[in-house]
Design a protein around this motif. Structure first.
Motif, short mmCIF file in Angstrom:
data_model
loop_
_atom_site.label_atom_id
_atom_site.label_comp_id
_atom_site.label_asym_id
_atom_site.label_seq_id
_atom_site.Cartn_x
_atom_site.Cartn_y
_atom_site.Cartn_z
N LEU A 1 -28.77 -17.87 -43.84
CA LEU A 1 -28.23 -18.67 -42.70
C LEU A 1 -29.67 -18.63 -41.63
O LEU A 1 -30.36 -17.73 -41.62
CB LEU A 1 -27.34 -17.95 -42.10
N ASP A 2 -30.05 -19.83 -41.18
CA ASP A 2 -30.83 -19.85 -40.06
C ASP A 2 -30.24 -18.90 -38.81
O ASP A 2 -28.95 -18.76 -38.50
CB ASP A 2 -31.14 -21.26 -39.37
N PRO A 3 -31.06 -18.23 -38.02
CA PRO A 3 -30.71 -17.60 -36.81
C PRO A 3 -30.15 -18.41 -35.78
O PRO A 3 -29.42 -17.89 -34.82
CB PRO A 3 -31.86 -16.82 -36.27
N TYR A 4 -30.56 -19.66 -35.84
CA TYR A 4 -29.90 -20.71 -34.55
C TYR A 4 -29.86 -21.98 -35.21
O TYR A 4 -30.84 -22.42 -35.78
CB TYR A 4 -31.02 -20.53 -33.59
N TYR A 5 -28.65 -22.44 -34.85
CA TYR A 5 -28.43 -23.94 -35.00
C TYR A 5 -28.42 -24.71 -33.96
O TYR A 5 -27.52 -24.57 -33.02
CB TYR A 5 -27.22 -23.91 -35.95
N PRO A 6 -29.42 -25.82 -33.83
CA PRO A 6 -29.27 -26.34 -32.49
C PRO A 6 -28.18 -27.55 -32.47
O PRO A 6 -27.42 -27.55 -33.62
CB PRO A 6 -30.72 -27.29 -32.41
N PRO A 7 -27.78 -28.02 -31.38
CA PRO A 7 -26.81 -29.06 -31.20
C PRO A 7 -27.19 -30.24 -32.19
O PRO A 7 -28.26 -30.52 -32.48
CB PRO A 7 -26.79 -29.57 -29.70
N GLY A 8 -26.17 -30.75 -32.91
CA GLY A 8 -26.48 -32.03 -33.84
C GLY A 8 -25.35 -32.05 -34.96
O GLY A 8 -24.61 -31.03 -35.04
N PRO A 9 -25.23 -32.97 -35.71
CA PRO A 9 -24.41 -33.17 -36.62
C PRO A 9 -24.52 -32.15 -37.79
O PRO A 9 -23.40 -31.99 -38.59
CB PRO A 9 -24.65 -34.46 -37.36
N ASP A 10 -25.60 -31.62 -37.83
CA ASP A 10 -25.65 -30.44 -39.01
C ASP A 10 -25.26 -29.08 -38.55
O ASP A 10 -25.19 -28.02 -39.41
CB ASP A 10 -27.16 -30.30 -39.63
N ASN A 11 -24.82 -28.89 -37.15
CA ASN A 11 -24.47 -27.85 -36.74
C ASN A 11 -23.04 -27.26 -37.32
O ASN A 11 -22.10 -28.39 -37.01
CB ASN A 11 -24.41 -27.68 -35.15
N PRO A 12 -22.86 -26.41 -37.90
CA PRO A 12 -21.46 -25.83 -38.36
C PRO A 12 -20.29 -25.76 -37.15
O PRO A 12 -19.10 -26.28 -37.65
CB PRO A 12 -21.36 -24.38 -38.91
N LEU A 13 -20.53 -26.06 -35.92
CA LEU A 13 -19.66 -26.19 -34.95
C LEU A 13 -19.23 -27.62 -34.58
O LEU A 13 -18.47 -27.97 -33.75
CB LEU A 13 -19.80 -25.38 -33.71
N GLY A 14 -20.03 -28.67 -35.24
CA GLY A 14 -19.78 -29.92 -34.93
C GLY A 14 -20.30 -30.34 -33.47
O GLY A 14 -21.23 -29.78 -32.90
N LEU A 15 -19.72 -31.20 -33.08
CA LEU A 15 -20.05 -31.69 -31.68
C LEU A 15 -19.20 -31.33 -30.32
O LEU A 15 -19.62 -31.71 -29.59
CB LEU A 15 -20.20 -33.45 -31.91
N PHE A 16 -18.14 -30.69 -30.81
CA PHE A 16 -17.29 -30.28 -29.56
C PHE A 16 -16.75 -28.98 -30.17
O PHE A 16 -16.38 -28.73 -31.20
CB PHE A 16 -16.11 -31.28 -29.60
N ALA A 17 -16.68 -27.83 -29.10
CA ALA A 17 -16.02 -26.86 -29.11
C ALA A 17 -15.29 -26.27 -28.12
O ALA A 17 -15.84 -26.39 -26.90
CB ALA A 17 -17.16 -25.66 -29.80
N PHE A 18 -14.23 -25.49 -28.14
CA PHE A 18 -13.62 -24.70 -26.96
C PHE A 18 -13.51 -23.26 -27.46
O PHE A 18 -13.40 -22.76 -28.65
CB PHE A 18 -11.98 -25.18 -27.33
N ARG A 19 -13.86 -22.66 -26.17
CA ARG A 19 -14.01 -21.16 -26.27
C ARG A 19 -12.76 -20.42 -25.83
O ARG A 19 -12.25 -20.95 -24.78
CB ARG A 19 -15.14 -20.80 -25.60
N LEU A 20 -12.00 -19.84 -26.67
CA LEU A 20 -10.78 -19.14 -26.47
C LEU A 20 -10.88 -17.94 -25.79
O LEU A 20 -12.34 -17.18 -25.66
CB LEU A 20 -10.08 -18.63 -27.67
N GLY A 21 -9.99 -17.45 -25.19
CA GLY A 21 -9.91 -16.26 -24.19
C GLY A 21 -10.18 -14.95 -25.16
O GLY A 21 -10.62 -14.05 -24.51
N ILE A 22 -10.01 -15.12 -26.41
CA ILE A 22 -10.02 -14.09 -27.36
C ILE A 22 -11.43 -13.96 -27.74
O ILE A 22 -12.06 -15.01 -28.44
CB ILE A 22 -9.17 -14.17 -28.62
N PRO A 23 -12.45 -12.99 -27.29
CA PRO A 23 -13.86 -13.26 -27.78
C PRO A 23 -14.12 -13.32 -28.92
O PRO A 23 -13.70 -12.76 -30.02
CB PRO A 23 -14.36 -11.52 -27.28
N GLY A 24 -15.21 -14.22 -29.26
CA GLY A 24 -15.71 -14.59 -30.49
C GLY A 24 -14.84 -15.62 -31.36
O GLY A 24 -15.52 -15.98 -32.40
#
Length: 314
Positions: free
Chosen positions: A164-187
């Motif tokens: 794996l790369d150590p860093y994935y910049p924003p964009g369509p190839d990012n495993p998180l996609g284009l939108f993310a919500f952070r939960l109160g449960i860390p991580g």
């Protein structure tokens, strides 16, 4: 009736359809949303289709469509084969506010107000990377997120020969996609995915994955601070008008139960749903529902109606 008609028309749209936005039950005490189960929707598979293709097309979960079609081959349904498209759901037994996630069902329910429910298929954490249960909240939301994989995930991929790369910049190839919500449960996040075939399966490292088009619709609706309730309810029971339904899913692998345990649990839930009294139900129907675990509502009991016939005078 108007709301039900709108729902049916929405479902008739193919891959351009948005996620299901449904009216809340129109009777106090009811729990079923969508079309009545007797109005199930079917589509005909084409020669090229797999069940997974159809699931992605209708933005259903992979396991969800397989459970609903137990006699249909997952990889080769065959041209003209009728495929059931789940279009009715019992709401989880949880407060109808904010976001409710039912892990065995792999489905999210969002209550934007008292009149609507928005529901989406999701992917969840693997057995060895479980999605946590409990109450939390949306701690933050990010459009075009970047991702730095934690050392544990880097090590796991490396052991499989994947670097794996150590860093994935924003964009369509990012495993998180284009939108993310952070939960109160860390991580832990609710995020988009570029691996859409994994929606409706246990494939993540604990995060909750959504179809890209679904989270694009979902993202602007949800505010920071929204309550999130993550539950484990493989058996749901609820009313639609005068009929009591049961909806069963396979248990989470890490919390297996015997049939006898499932039966006792179901009977307790049925009794609670009927105001603390056990209704007279057919044991064969209950047994089949608990064994098949089709993920679709099965009618168990109908309240008797008091029809007083008019007697003509002699």
């Amino acid at each position: 009736m108007k709301a039900r008609l709108i729902f049916s028309l929405l479902l008739s749209v193919s891959s351009a359809a948005t996620a299901l936005t449904l009216p809340t039950p129109d009777r106090a005490g009811d729990s079923l949303i969508g079309n009545p189960p007797q109005d199930a929707k079917y589509v005909a598979a084409t020669h090229e289709d797999t069940l997974i293709d159809i699931a992605v097309n209708f933005r259903l979960g992979q396991d969800e469509i397989v459970l609903a079609n137990p006699t249909v081959d997952r990889w080769l349904p065959g041209a003209g084969t009728k495929v059931k498209i789940p279009n009715s759901f019992l709401l989880p037994d949880a407060p109808r506010q904010g976001i409710v996630i039912n892990l065995p069902e792999m489905r999210i329910y969002f209550y934007p107000d008292a009149t609507r429910v928005v529901t989406y298929a999701i992917g969840i954490g693997r057995v060895d990377w479980k999605t946590p249960m409990g109450k939390t909240q949306i701690q933050g939301k990010t459009e075009n997120p970047s991702w730095s994989p934690p050392p544990s995930i880097i090590a796991e991929h490396l052991a499989d020969g994947d670097v794996l790369d150590p860093y994935y910049p924003p964009g369509p190839d990012n495993p998180l996609g284009l939108f993310a919500f952070r939960l109160g449960i860390p991580g832990y996040l609710i995020h988009s995915t570029n691996k859409v075939n994994g929606v409706g399966m246990r494939v993540s490292h604990g995060c909750i994955r959504m179809y890209p088009a679904d989270i694009e619709q979902f993202f602007p609706m949800v505010k920071v601070g929204t309550q999130v309730n993550i539950v484990n309810q493989p058996i749901k029971v609820g009313w639609y008008h005068d009929t009591l339904y049961l909806e069963a899913y396979p248990e989470m692998e890490e919390t297996p139960t015997s049939f006898e345990q499932r039966l006792h649990s179901a009977l307790d839930i049925i009794e609670r749903a009927n105001g603390g009294k056990m209704p007279v139900i057919k044991g064969s129907i209950l047994k089949a529902a608990l064994e098949k675990q089709s993920g679709t509502p099965i009618a168990l009991y109908q309240r008797p109606t008091s029809n007083i016939a008019a007697v003509a005078p002699k």
